[in-house]
Enzyme design. Structure first.
Site, PDB file in Angstrom:
ATOM      1  N   THR A 136      24.461  -8.766 -62.835  1.00 28.51           N
ATOM      2  CA  THR A 136      23.376  -7.832 -62.567  1.00 28.51           C
ATOM      3  C   THR A 136      23.528  -6.529 -63.345  1.00 28.51           C
ATOM      4  OG1 THR A 136      22.443  -6.457 -60.807  1.00 28.51           O
ATOM      5  CG2 THR A 136      24.730  -7.101 -60.534  1.00 28.51           C
ATOM      6  N   ASP A 137      22.399  -5.872 -63.573  1.00 24.86           N
ATOM      7  CA  ASP A 137      22.442  -4.543 -64.205  1.00 24.86           C
ATOM      8  C   ASP A 137      23.022  -3.490 -63.259  1.00 24.86           C
ATOM      9  OD1 ASP A 137      20.312  -4.368 -62.412  1.00 24.86           O
ATOM     10  OD2 ASP A 137      18.814  -3.761 -63.908  1.00 24.86           O
ATOM     11  N   TYR A 162      27.709  -4.291 -52.849  1.00 18.24           N
ATOM     12  CA  TYR A 162      27.208  -5.448 -53.616  1.00 18.24           C
ATOM     13  C   TYR A 162      27.557  -5.303 -55.099  1.00 18.24           C
ATOM     14  CZ  TYR A 162      23.951  -8.095 -56.514  1.00 18.24           C
ATOM     15  OH  TYR A 162      23.413  -8.878 -57.504  1.00 18.24           O
ATOM     16  N   LYS A 166      30.038  -7.487 -57.576  1.00 18.95           N
ATOM     17  CA  LYS A 166      29.599  -8.175 -58.799  1.00 18.95           C
ATOM     18  C   LYS A 166      30.410  -7.658 -59.998  1.00 18.95           C
ATOM     19  CE  LYS A 166      26.698 -10.797 -59.319  1.00 18.95           C
ATOM     20  NZ  LYS A 166      26.641 -12.290 -59.217  1.00 18.95           N
TER      21      LYS A 166
HETATM   22  P1  NAD Z   1      20.014 -15.590 -53.362  1.00 17.91           P
HETATM   23  O1  NAD Z   1      20.608 -14.706 -52.321  1.00 17.91           O
HETATM   24  O2  NAD Z   1      18.572 -15.920 -53.281  1.00 17.91           O
HETATM   25  O3  NAD Z   1      20.796 -16.975 -53.399  1.00 17.91           O
HETATM   26  C1  NAD Z   1      22.201 -17.051 -53.335  1.00 17.91           C
HETATM   27  C2  NAD Z   1      22.583 -18.529 -53.199  1.00 17.91           C
HETATM   28  O4  NAD Z   1      24.010 -18.612 -53.191  1.00 17.91           O
HETATM   29  C3  NAD Z   1      22.078 -19.164 -51.891  1.00 17.91           C
HETATM   30  O5  NAD Z   1      21.563 -20.444 -52.155  1.00 17.91           O
HETATM   31  C4  NAD Z   1      23.345 -19.256 -51.044  1.00 17.91           C
HETATM   32  O6  NAD Z   1      23.311 -20.325 -50.119  1.00 17.91           O
HETATM   33  C5  NAD Z   1      24.400 -19.472 -52.130  1.00 17.91           C
HETATM   34  N1  NAD Z   1      25.733 -19.070 -51.684  1.00 17.91           N
HETATM   35  C6  NAD Z   1      26.078 -17.895 -51.085  1.00 17.91           C
HETATM   36  N2  NAD Z   1      27.400 -17.897 -50.803  1.00 17.91           N
HETATM   37  C7  NAD Z   1      27.891 -19.084 -51.251  1.00 17.91           C
HETATM   38  C8  NAD Z   1      29.185 -19.674 -51.266  1.00 17.91           C
HETATM   39  N3  NAD Z   1      30.250 -19.047 -50.750  1.00 17.91           N
HETATM   40  N4  NAD Z   1      29.331 -20.888 -51.822  1.00 17.91           N
HETATM   41  C9  NAD Z   1      28.264 -21.542 -52.347  1.00 17.91           C
HETATM   42  N5  NAD Z   1      27.021 -21.053 -52.337  1.00 17.91           N
HETATM   43  C10 NAD Z   1      26.843 -19.833 -51.807  1.00 17.91           C
HETATM   44  O7  NAD Z   1      20.378 -14.913 -54.744  1.00 17.91           O
HETATM   45  P2  NAD Z   1      19.488 -14.737 -56.061  1.00 17.91           P
HETATM   46  O8  NAD Z   1      18.612 -13.580 -55.900  1.00 17.91           O
HETATM   47  O9  NAD Z   1      18.947 -16.046 -56.446  1.00 17.91           O
HETATM   48  O10 NAD Z   1      20.637 -14.312 -57.095  1.00 17.91           O
HETATM   49  C11 NAD Z   1      21.393 -15.296 -57.768  1.00 17.91           C
HETATM   50  C12 NAD Z   1      22.447 -14.620 -58.624  1.00 17.91           C
HETATM   51  O11 NAD Z   1      21.806 -13.745 -59.546  1.00 17.91           O
HETATM   52  C13 NAD Z   1      23.428 -13.749 -57.835  1.00 17.91           C
HETATM   53  O12 NAD Z   1      24.698 -13.910 -58.402  1.00 17.91           O
HETATM   54  C14 NAD Z   1      22.914 -12.328 -58.040  1.00 17.91           C
HETATM   55  O13 NAD Z   1      23.971 -11.407 -57.979  1.00 17.91           O
HETATM   56  C15 NAD Z   1      22.347 -12.438 -59.439  1.00 17.91           C
HETATM   57  N6  NAD Z   1      21.249 -11.512 -59.749  1.00 17.91           N
HETATM   58  C16 NAD Z   1      20.133 -11.484 -58.948  1.00 17.91           C
HETATM   59  C17 NAD Z   1      19.070 -10.655 -59.273  1.00 17.91           C
HETATM   60  C18 NAD Z   1      17.807 -10.585 -58.445  1.00 17.91           C
HETATM   61  O14 NAD Z   1      16.936  -9.755 -58.744  1.00 17.91           O
HETATM   62  N7  NAD Z   1      17.640 -11.418 -57.432  1.00 17.91           N
HETATM   63  C19 NAD Z   1      19.158  -9.835 -60.416  1.00 17.91           C
HETATM   64  C20 NAD Z   1      20.336  -9.871 -61.177  1.00 17.91           C
HETATM   65  C21 NAD Z   1      21.358 -10.741 -60.846  1.00 17.91           C
HETATM   66  O1  DAU Z   2      18.864  -5.014 -60.426  1.00 13.34           O
HETATM   67  C1  DAU Z   2      19.225  -6.315 -60.077  1.00 13.34           C
HETATM   68  C2  DAU Z   2      19.364  -6.437 -58.589  1.00 13.34           C
HETATM   69  O2  DAU Z   2      18.039  -6.423 -58.044  1.00 13.34           O
HETATM   70  C3  DAU Z   2      20.102  -7.686 -58.140  1.00 13.34           C
HETATM   71  O3  DAU Z   2      21.428  -7.630 -58.606  1.00 13.34           O
HETATM   72  C4  DAU Z   2      20.092  -7.825 -56.622  1.00 13.34           C
HETATM   73  O4  DAU Z   2      20.674  -9.058 -56.251  1.00 13.34           O
HETATM   74  C5  DAU Z   2      18.657  -7.783 -56.137  1.00 13.34           C
HETATM   75  O5  DAU Z   2      18.635  -7.805 -54.729  1.00 13.34           O
HETATM   76  C6  DAU Z   2      17.959  -6.529 -56.656  1.00 13.34           C
HETATM   77  O6  DAU Z   2      18.519  -5.344 -56.043  1.00 13.34           O
HETATM   78  P1  DAU Z   2      17.597  -4.142 -55.529  1.00 13.34           P
HETATM   79  O7  DAU Z   2      18.324  -3.407 -54.490  1.00 13.34           O
HETATM   80  O8  DAU Z   2      17.070  -3.368 -56.673  1.00 13.34           O
HETATM   81  O9  DAU Z   2      16.359  -5.021 -54.915  1.00 13.34           O
HETATM   82  P2  DAU Z   2      15.520  -4.826 -53.572  1.00 13.34           P
HETATM   83  O10 DAU Z   2      14.379  -5.792 -53.669  1.00 13.34           O
HETATM   84  O11 DAU Z   2      16.356  -4.840 -52.361  1.00 13.34           O
HETATM   85  O12 DAU Z   2      14.937  -3.365 -53.748  1.00 13.34           O
HETATM   86  C7  DAU Z   2      14.164  -2.999 -54.888  1.00 13.34           C
HETATM   87  C8  DAU Z   2      13.868  -1.513 -54.749  1.00 13.34           C
HETATM   88  O13 DAU Z   2      12.966  -1.317 -53.651  1.00 13.34           O
HETATM   89  C9  DAU Z   2      15.086  -0.666 -54.429  1.00 13.34           C
HETATM   90  O14 DAU Z   2      14.936   0.589 -55.064  1.00 13.34           O
HETATM   91  C10 DAU Z   2      15.029  -0.497 -52.918  1.00 13.34           C
HETATM   92  C11 DAU Z   2      13.535  -0.495 -52.636  1.00 13.34           C
HETATM   93  N1  DAU Z   2      13.110  -1.065 -51.341  1.00 13.34           N
HETATM   94  C12 DAU Z   2      13.574  -2.297 -51.000  1.00 13.34           C
HETATM   95  C13 DAU Z   2      13.193  -2.886 -49.820  1.00 13.34           C
HETATM   96  C14 DAU Z   2      13.728  -4.235 -49.418  1.00 13.34           C
HETATM   97  C15 DAU Z   2      12.213  -0.379 -50.547  1.00 13.34           C
HETATM   98  O15 DAU Z   2      11.760   0.740 -50.880  1.00 13.34           O
HETATM   99  N2  DAU Z   2      11.814  -0.961 -49.370  1.00 13.34           N
HETATM  100  C16 DAU Z   2      12.279  -2.189 -48.966  1.00 13.34           C
HETATM  101  O16 DAU Z   2      11.906  -2.656 -47.866  1.00 13.34           O
END
Ligand code: NAD
Ligand code: DAU
Length: 369
Positions: A136-137, A162, A166
């Protein structure tokens, strides 16, 4: 010669991005296997992988990445040459409430996976392999308004449990390359959105709350900036990193869409109001939504207490990925939000099932309410 991935182990493949990636990879063709390895935590949902059982190339294994022996057995049984590592605890707010699980899964789990990979691929004569780590960034911390975007050499400065977990996992992946010669790549990407995203994250949460006439919680002033990346673009970037990325390298992946949270929320309000205004069937399906009651979704916006340690701005310089991988985002934020709304409207049964599960408990314990 570049590496040709054949049999993939996709950790966390039942989560949001993992499930999108599995679908993306299988849709590209080829006869290699895709084995999802997932512990099915609250965020892992078999419904995200619905329909894939019919594909002979696909298999699902229920397992924990912390279980090194089980991972080794999976690598052996399925002749895996490529790990794509998504499995993680991914929600910042949950990490503030309970960091332990983040250290266990993201740091210790990644280390168990690295050990299993090293034992499987590097003991004796090394076998061709690739370990791709999805990061992640957020590991780079927070930017001021005039700061240049994050690039691959930006110093790490994580601010939440978190992002610290990471960051720890990224360092371990790097160390396994430098010390043991494991062929690793890492992508650090910005905020994803799109189909199958668990509705604890901003975009699906706001979308669903508008449909249900629930408050839209905006943390603090709502002027925090994220670089929004449509999940399909992220999946393409990972596929490119697998095929063209150089072992030991890191690639930043962004969406070229820096946007303030409040703008995202207001845009969703306007788009959903417009959809309901044009469709009596939608007004009937969502009678609590403001547009069905002659109001406007904007009225639901509620500023709540800010997230502790809240990063102000993220922005990504993805020129290295563009140059070396041929990556560029293809979905604009406007188009991506429209597609996301389309998907959630067409899959109400998917998110309604989640609202009855862990979601209600989560909302009830959310520290801001
Ligand atoms: P998510 O929370 O939707 O999914 C996580 C998955 O990992 C789930 O299916 C969960 O069951 C599985 N998991 C959790 N713990 C586990 C374990 N101990 N063993 C096996 N499986 C396990 O996450 P996401 O949003 O799809 O993110 C996926 C990856 O991308 C993560 O590593 C996250 O840090 C990274 N990432 C996410 C975002 C974003 O915006 N969502 C951005 C940048 C990086
Ligand atoms: O930047 C990458 C990351 O983006 C990933 O590594 C994380 O896994 C992913 O969850 C996400 O993190 P953020 O904290 O940026 O995402 P989130 O959707 O939780 O929040 C986005 C922005 O919105 C953040 O500034 C917090 C704000 N927010 C979030 C929620 C859930 C609100 O203002 N209200 C809300 O209810």
């Amino acid at each position: 010669m570049s590496f040709v991935p054949r049999n993939l182990l996709v950790t966390g493949g039942a989560g949001f991005i993992g499930a999108n990636f599995v679908r993306h990879w299988l849709a590209r063709g080829g006869d290699g296997r895709v084995v999802v390895y997932d512990a099915l935590t609250y965020a892992g949902n078999p419904a995200n992988l619905a329909g894939l059982d019919a594909d002979p190339r696909y298999a699902f294994l229920h397992g924990d990445i912390c279980d090194e022996a089980a991972v080794r057995a999976a690598l052996e049984a399925h002749a895996i040459d490529t790990i794509v590592h998504f499995a993680a605890e991914s929600h910042v707010d949950r990490s503030i409430l309970g960091p332990d699980e983040f250290i266990r899964t993201n740091v210790l789990g990644t280390h168990a996976l690295l050990k299993a990979a090293k034992a499987h691929w590097l003991a004796g004569a090394a076998r061709p392999h690739r370990f791709h780590h999805v990061s992640t960034d957020e590991v780079y911390g927070s930017l001021a308004p005039q700061d240049p975007p994050f690039h691959e050499a930006t110093p790490y400065a994580p601010n939440s449990p978190y992002s610290a977990s990471k960051a720890g996992s990224d360092h371990l992946v790097r160390a396994y390359h430098e010390t043991y010669g494991l062929a690793t790549t890492i992508t650090n990407c910005s905020n994803n959105y799109g189909p199958y995203q668990f509705p604890e994250k901003l975009i699906p949460l706001v979308l669903i709350n508008i449909l249900q006439g629930q408050p839209l919680p905006v943390y603090g002033d709502g002027l925090q900036i994220r670089d929004w990346l449509y999940v399909e673009d992220h999946c393409r970037a990972i596929a490119l990193a697998l095929e063209r990325g150089r072992a030991g390298e890191v690639y930043n992946v962004g969406g070229n869409a820096e946007t303030a949270n409040l703008t995202i929320v207001r845009t969703l309000c306007a788009l959903i109001d417009r959809r309901l205004a044009a469709a009596p069937a939608l007004r009937a399906a969502y009678p609590q939504s403001p547009a069905a009651r002659g109001g406007r979704a904007l009225e639901l916006i509620t500023h709540v207490r800010d997230r502790p340690g809240h990063d102000r701005r993220y922005a990504i310089d993805f020129r290295k990925a563009a140059r070396e991988l041929g990556y560029a985002p293809s979905v604009s934020i406007e188009h991506g939000l429209e597609r996301t709304i389309d998907w959630y409207l067409a899959h109400a049964e998917w998110w309604r099932a989640l609202l009855g599960r862990d979601y209600a408990a989560w909302v009830a314990t959310n520290y801001r309410r």
